[in-house]
Write a protein that holds these residues in place. Structure first.
Motif, PDB file in Angstrom:
ATOM      1  N   GLY A  54       0.763  -1.237   0.000  1.00 57.98           N
ATOM      2  CA  GLY A  54       0.000   0.000   0.000  1.00 57.98           C
ATOM      3  C   GLY A  54       0.792   1.285   0.000  1.00 57.98           C
ATOM      4  N   HIS A  56       3.627   2.161  -2.258  1.00 56.34           N
ATOM      5  CA  HIS A  56       3.837   2.592  -3.642  1.00 56.34           C
ATOM      6  C   HIS A  56       2.967   1.763  -4.581  1.00 56.34           C
ATOM      7  CE1 HIS A  56       7.074   5.307  -2.827  1.00 56.34           C
ATOM      8  NE2 HIS A  56       7.949   4.383  -2.470  1.00 56.34           N
ATOM      9  N   THR A  57       2.441   2.442  -5.589  1.00 58.21           N
ATOM     10  CA  THR A  57       1.744   1.736  -6.657  1.00 58.21           C
ATOM     11  C   THR A  57       2.765   1.141  -7.619  1.00 58.21           C
ATOM     12  OG1 THR A  57       1.643   3.670  -8.092  1.00 58.21           O
ATOM     13  CG2 THR A  57      -0.162   3.389  -6.501  1.00 58.21           C
ATOM     14  N   ALA A  58       2.293   0.233  -8.476  1.00 51.98           N
ATOM     15  CA  ALA A  58       3.190  -0.324  -9.493  1.00 51.98           C
ATOM     16  C   ALA A  58       3.713   0.785 -10.402  1.00 51.98           C
ATOM     17  CB  ALA A  58       2.458  -1.395 -10.302  1.00 51.98           C
ATOM     18  N   GLU A  60       4.354   3.896  -9.553  1.00 47.96           N
ATOM     19  CA  GLU A  60       5.409   4.610  -8.838  1.00 47.96           C
ATOM     20  C   GLU A  60       6.712   3.814  -8.843  1.00 47.96           C
ATOM     21  OE1 GLU A  60       3.467   7.293  -5.366  1.00 47.96           O
ATOM     22  OE2 GLU A  60       3.088   5.149  -5.170  1.00 47.96           O
ATOM     23  N   THR A  92       3.970  -8.986  -8.693  1.00 43.27           N
ATOM     24  CA  THR A  92       2.912  -8.719  -7.723  1.00 43.27           C
ATOM     25  C   THR A  92       2.443 -10.040  -7.149  1.00 43.27           C
ATOM     26  OG1 THR A  92       2.230  -6.720  -8.927  1.00 43.27           O
ATOM     27  CG2 THR A  92       0.694  -7.630  -7.313  1.00 43.27           C
ATOM     28  N   HIS A 102       4.214  -5.932  -4.011  1.00 45.08           N
ATOM     29  CA  HIS A 102       5.108  -5.865  -5.162  1.00 45.08           C
ATOM     30  C   HIS A 102       6.515  -6.312  -4.783  1.00 45.08           C
ATOM     31  CE1 HIS A 102       1.932  -3.851  -7.276  1.00 45.08           C
ATOM     32  NE2 HIS A 102       1.962  -2.799  -6.482  1.00 45.08           N
TER      33      HIS A 102
END
Length: 327
Positions: A54, A56-58, A60, A92, A102
């Motif tokens: 939660g 960093h997004t993929a 980012e 992921t 990730h």
């Protein structure tokens, strides 16, 4: 989920997606992320990073890897991500808790994490490398879709800051809360005056503390770009003092860093003048972090007086005594 057995299962699940034979993970650290050393019988060593869920997004993470690619292409010695069997570099995974996580595999980099006994000359090398990093940042055309966190007072020390809310830190007092709140108001005003022009504000590493350096002979290498983002370039020097802002050697570290930076890049008096504000803001950000990580060994190792020492640093900054030798 931080129990070692579950983390090892995730590591093996990630490694199965890479062209590695008989890869064996060994747990190195559990902090924001979980880091494993990966050994193979006949091949090179690697590092596997399991990201904090939660944070960093993929997209980012992909942006971080894009910057690392660009930095490596210019000759900078930075971590190199490795592709999986399908060519993708971000895995992921879902553990037994069902939460997606990730993972990225990097080449191993040689070196030793420095302690506070580090030769100040290593800070001169760090300053030089950081100047090269900043020069690249200022001219690099970020690819479409590039996205990283922006580190400003709101995201570093505000109530919704990703690292936590500083009034919740262990050992907080009413007097300490008033002191810090006053400091932060002044910091915000100084940073607003300093501004966010392209010469002062851009893409930086943002977490160049001792734990994210590797010393090998006369080389100082940068690792862990996980918090790279958009902020003031001088923030990279403030971050280099993380957790040790009141160490007796801190002024020497700063002087050597500035000397090394000056061999590769230019600094103005305004850049030097804003540094104490950035240092105290970073310390307060770390104070917030101790609240959200109070049960970790790293926070326990800081000692029970760390919050009190933070109050003392705030008083020193308020009275113009923090890094006063720069004036």
């Amino acid at each position: 989920m931080t129990d070692p057995a579950s983390l090892y299962r995730l590591a093996h699940a990630a490694l199965a997606q890479y062209p590695l034979r008989d890869a064996q993970p060994s747990l190195l650290s559990i902090s924001e992320n979980v880091v494993f050393r990966i050994d193979t019988p006949s091949g090179p060593r690697h590092v596997l990073r399991l990201h904090r869920p939660g944070y960093h997004t993929a997209a980012e993470i992909g942006s971080e890897l894009a910057w690392l690619d660009a930095l490596h292409a210019t000759g900078l010695d930075v971590p190199r991500p490795r592709p999986g069997r399908d060519g993708g570099r971000i895995r992921t995974l879902c553990g037994t808790d069902g939460i997606p996580r990730h993972a990225v595999l990097f080449d191993w980099m040689e070196g030793t994490e420095p302690t506070t006994d580090v030769d100040p000359a290593a800070f001169a090398r760090l300053g030089g490398v950081t100047a090269r990093l900043h020069a690249h940042s200022r001219q690099w055309q970020r690819p479409p879709g590039f996205t990283r966190k922006v580190w400003t007072p709101a995201t570093m020390t505000g109530p919704d800051a990703p690292w936590g809310w500083w009034p919740d830190a262990p050992g907080m007092t009413d007097a300490g809360r008033d002191l810090i709140a006053g400091c932060l108001r002044t910091v915000a005003a100084q940073l607003a005056d300093y501004g966010t022009g392209p010469a002062r504000f851009g893409l930086i590493h943002a977490d160049l503390r001792l734990a994210n350096l590797l010393i090998s002979g006369t080389h100082t290498r940068l690792i862990d770009f996980d918090d790279c983002g958009i902020s003031w370039f001088m923030q990279d020097l403030a971050a280099a003092l993380s957790f040790y802002e009141d160490h007796p050697q801190a002024p020497r570290w700063v002087d050597h860093w500035l000397s090394g930076y000056g061999t590769m890049g230019d600094l103005t008096q305004a850049d030097l003048d804003i540094l104490p504000a950035l240092v105290i803001q970073r310390r307060i950000q770390l104070l917030a972090w101790t609240g959200t990580h109070a049960r970790t060994e790293q926070v326990r190792s800081l000692g029970r007086d760390w919050t009190g020492r933070t109050f003392a640093l705030c008083e020193a900054w308020k009275n113009g005594r923090l890094l006063r030798h720069l004036g």
